[in-house]
Motif scaffolding. Structure first.
Motif, short mmCIF file in Angstrom:
data_model
loop_
_atom_site.label_atom_id
_atom_site.label_comp_id
_atom_site.label_asym_id
_atom_site.label_seq_id
_atom_site.Cartn_x
_atom_site.Cartn_y
_atom_site.Cartn_z
N UNK A 296 46.04 42.44 25.06
CA UNK A 296 47.27 41.43 25.32
C UNK A 296 47.15 40.75 24.02
N UNK A 297 48.14 40.29 23.32
CA UNK A 297 48.46 39.40 22.33
C UNK A 297 47.45 38.11 22.22
N UNK A 298 46.68 37.80 21.37
CA UNK A 298 45.69 36.91 21.23
C UNK A 298 44.27 37.03 21.94
N UNK A 299 44.01 38.37 22.21
CA UNK A 299 42.80 38.71 22.79
C UNK A 299 41.75 38.56 21.89
N UNK A 300 41.87 38.83 20.68
CA UNK A 300 40.76 38.60 19.44
C UNK A 300 40.14 37.07 19.26
N UNK A 301 41.38 36.34 19.32
CA UNK A 301 41.23 34.73 19.24
C UNK A 301 40.47 34.37 20.75
N UNK A 302 40.85 34.80 21.51
CA UNK A 302 40.44 34.53 23.10
C UNK A 302 38.75 34.91 23.03
N UNK A 303 38.34 36.08 22.49
CA UNK A 303 36.82 36.45 22.47
C UNK A 303 36.10 35.48 21.61
N UNK A 304 36.99 35.16 20.48
CA UNK A 304 36.27 34.43 19.38
C UNK A 304 35.99 33.20 19.58
N UNK A 305 36.69 32.22 20.64
CA UNK A 305 36.69 31.07 21.02
C UNK A 305 35.48 31.14 22.00
N UNK A 306 35.48 32.09 22.99
CA UNK A 306 34.51 32.15 24.00
C UNK A 306 33.08 32.66 23.47
N UNK A 307 33.29 33.15 22.46
CA UNK A 307 31.78 33.81 21.77
C UNK A 307 31.16 32.55 20.91
N UNK A 308 32.02 31.70 20.25
CA UNK A 308 31.39 31.03 19.19
C UNK A 308 31.47 29.41 20.04
N UNK A 309 32.45 29.08 20.81
CA UNK A 309 32.54 27.59 21.29
C UNK A 309 31.63 27.54 22.23
N UNK A 310 31.51 28.50 23.20
CA UNK A 310 30.58 28.42 24.64
C UNK A 310 29.16 28.16 24.35
N UNK A 311 28.65 28.54 23.19
CA UNK A 311 27.28 28.33 23.01
C UNK A 311 27.09 26.89 22.64
N UNK A 312 28.07 26.05 22.16
CA UNK A 312 27.73 24.63 21.71
C UNK A 312 27.05 24.01 22.90
N UNK A 313 25.92 23.10 22.48
CA UNK A 313 25.55 22.47 23.38
C UNK A 313 26.43 21.41 24.33
N UNK A 314 26.50 21.38 25.66
CA UNK A 314 27.59 20.89 26.40
C UNK A 314 28.84 21.36 26.54
N UNK A 315 29.06 22.63 26.10
CA UNK A 315 30.20 23.35 26.39
C UNK A 315 30.76 23.35 27.68
N UNK A 316 31.77 23.18 27.78
CA UNK A 316 32.46 22.80 29.33
C UNK A 316 33.90 23.61 29.45
N UNK A 317 34.68 23.42 30.51
CA UNK A 317 35.73 24.07 30.86
C UNK A 317 36.72 24.09 29.84
N UNK A 318 36.85 23.10 29.01
CA UNK A 318 37.91 23.00 28.07
C UNK A 318 37.76 24.11 27.01
N UNK A 319 36.69 24.72 26.89
CA UNK A 319 36.59 25.96 25.87
C UNK A 319 37.41 27.01 26.70
N UNK A 320 37.40 27.12 27.62
CA UNK A 320 37.95 28.32 28.48
C UNK A 320 39.52 27.99 28.50
N UNK A 321 39.69 26.75 28.58
CA UNK A 321 41.11 26.43 28.52
C UNK A 321 41.88 26.92 27.06
#
Length: 342
Positions: A296-321
Motif C-alpha cells: 500500500x502507499x505509505x507502507x514504508x513510512x508505516x514501518x518506520x514509525x512503528x520501528x523507530x517510535x514504538x521503542x521509545x519509553x512510554x510509547x503508546x497508541x498515538x504511535x500506531x495512530x
C-alpha cells in the motif's frame, strides 16, 4: 452449513515470531484459522515460568501448543499442563532442524526414529482429551522420503494419531542452516498428496513454500482426485498478514466482508491497551504488524514509525495512530493524482 475444520487454514509455529502478541493480532484478521505457539520444550513447560512460556489471551482460540521433546513421560506431563491451561490442541515438533534441537534429540532428527515418535504421541494422547497432532518433514539427510514419511505417519497412526501437518521438504541436518532448510531442499507436494491418497482416513495438512491464498486454494482443490484437509501458512502469513483478512471468506466460506488492515488494527487496540497497562512495551507488540500494509502507499513510512517510535519509553497508541495516518495520507495523495490525471 457443515462446519469447516480449523485445520483448513492454520498459521505455522515460528520461533521468535508467533508469540502471544502475534497470535492476538492474527486473530483480529481471522476468526477461523488455527494458530500455533512457538515451539516450547517439554522440560521448559514442566520446570519454567509457565505464564511467561504458555500464557495466552482467550481471544486466541482456536490455538494449539507445539511441544518439543523425545521423552514420552515428559511430553505427557507437558501436554497435560498445556491442556489444563486451555490449549485446543497439542502438537509434537518432528520438523525443526536447528542444532539445538538436534543436540536435544528432538525436532527433525526424530524422523529417523518413527517408533519413538509413536511412543511420544501415545503418551500425549493418553494424557489429554484435546487432539494430539504431529508436524513433520518428509525426511532428513539421506533418507528416502517416500519411506521416511510413511514410516513416521504409520507408526503414529497405529497408536491413534489422525492428524499430520507435513512440511513438504527434507531437512538436511548436515550442511544446511535452519534458514537454508526453509528454502533449499526441494519441495515435494506430490508426496504429501500421495500420503492423503493412500491414507484417506487421516487428516493431512500441507506446509512449506506456500506464498499466497491462491496457492492455498490450489492445494485444497481435488483436481487429481485427492482432497487435502488443510494448508499451513508460514512466513507469508507473518510478513504479509493482511492476507489473513480474506481467509474466513475464501477458505472457510463465511459470508461478509474481508477484514482490512485499518479495521484489524482498530480491533487490536483494546489488546494493545490492556498489555500496555500491564507494562508490556509497545514495540514487542507492534513488531508483528510491520507487514500489514504491504503493497500500500505509505507502507514504508508505516514501518518506520512503528520501528523507530514504538521503542521509545512510554510509547503508546498515538504511535500506531500516526503510522496509520501516514498510510491514509499517502493513499489520499495517490487518489488525488489519479483524479487529476482523469
Amino acid at each position: 452449513m457443515t462446519a469447516v475444520p480449523a485445520h483448513r487454514l492454520s498459521v505455522a509455529p515460528m520461533m521468535d515470531w508467533t508469540d502471544r502478541h502475534c497470535r492476538a493480532f492474527h486473530r483480529v484478521l481471522t476468526r477461523r484459522a488455527l494458530l500455533y505457539t512457538e515451539m516450547v520444550t517439554a522440560p521448559a513447560v514442566i520446570h519454567g515460568d509457565r505464564e511467561r512460556l504458555l500464557g495466552f489471551d482467550p481471544c486466541e482460540h482456536p490455538v494449539a501448543l507445539q511441544l518439543g521433546g523425545s521423552e514420552p513421560a515428559q511430553l505427557a506431563e507437558a501436554a497435560r499442563i498445556g491442556a489444563d491451561m486451555g490449549y485446543d490442541e497439542i502438537n509434537l515438533n518432528v520438523g525443526c532442524p536447528s542444532d539445538r534441537v538436534q543436540s536435544g534429540r528432538f525436532g527433525a532428527c526424530l524422523m529417523r526414529e518413527p517408533q519413538l515418535v509413536a511412543e511420544c504421541m501415545a503418551a500425549i494422547r493418553e494424557a489429554v482429551a484435546v487432539p494430539a497432532t504431529v508436524k513433520c518433514r518428509i525426511g532428513v539427510d539421506d533418507q528416502e522420503p517416500s519411506e521416511s514419511l510413511f514410516a513416521t505417519v504409520d507408526a503414529s497412526a497405529a497408536v491413534g494419531i489422525t492428524t499430520f501437518i507435513v512440511h513438504a521438504r527434507k531437512a538436511w541436518l548436515k550442511g544446511l542452516s535452519p534458514k537454508e532448510n526453509r528454502d533449499i531442499p526441494p519441495l515435494d507436494y506430490a508426496l504429501v498428496r500421495r500420503l492423503k491418497r493412500e491414507r484417506p482416513e487421516l487428516t493431512v495438512v500441507i506446509n512449506g513454500g506456500i506464498a499466497s491464498l491462491d496457492e492455498a486454494e490450489t492445494h485444497l482443490d481435488d483436481a487429481d482426485g485427492v482432497q487435502l484437509d488443510g494448508v499451513m501458512l508460514g512466513r507469508v502469513a507473518y510478513h504479509e498478514p493482511a492476507l489473513l483478512g480474506q481467509v474466513d471468506r475464501r477458505l472457510f466460506g463465511e459470508a461478509g466482508s474481508d477484514i482490512d488492515p485499518f479495521s484489524a488494527i482498530e480491533a487490536y487496540k483494546p489488546y494493545l491497551t490492556a498489555r500496555l497497562e500491564e507494562g508490556i512495551g509497545l514495540a514487542s507488540m507492534t513488531r508483528h504488524m510491520l507487514g500489514v500494509m504491504h503493497g500500500r502507499p505509505g507502507a514504508r513510512t508505516f514501518r518506520r514509525i512503528l520501528t523507530v517510535e514504538a521503542i521509545a519509553p512510554g510509547a503508546a497508541l498515538e504511535v500506531v495512530d500516526r503510522a496509520m495516518d501516514a498510510v491514509r495520507e499517502a493513499e489520499a495523495r495517490r487518489d488525488s493524482r489519479a483524479d487529476q490525471a482523469a
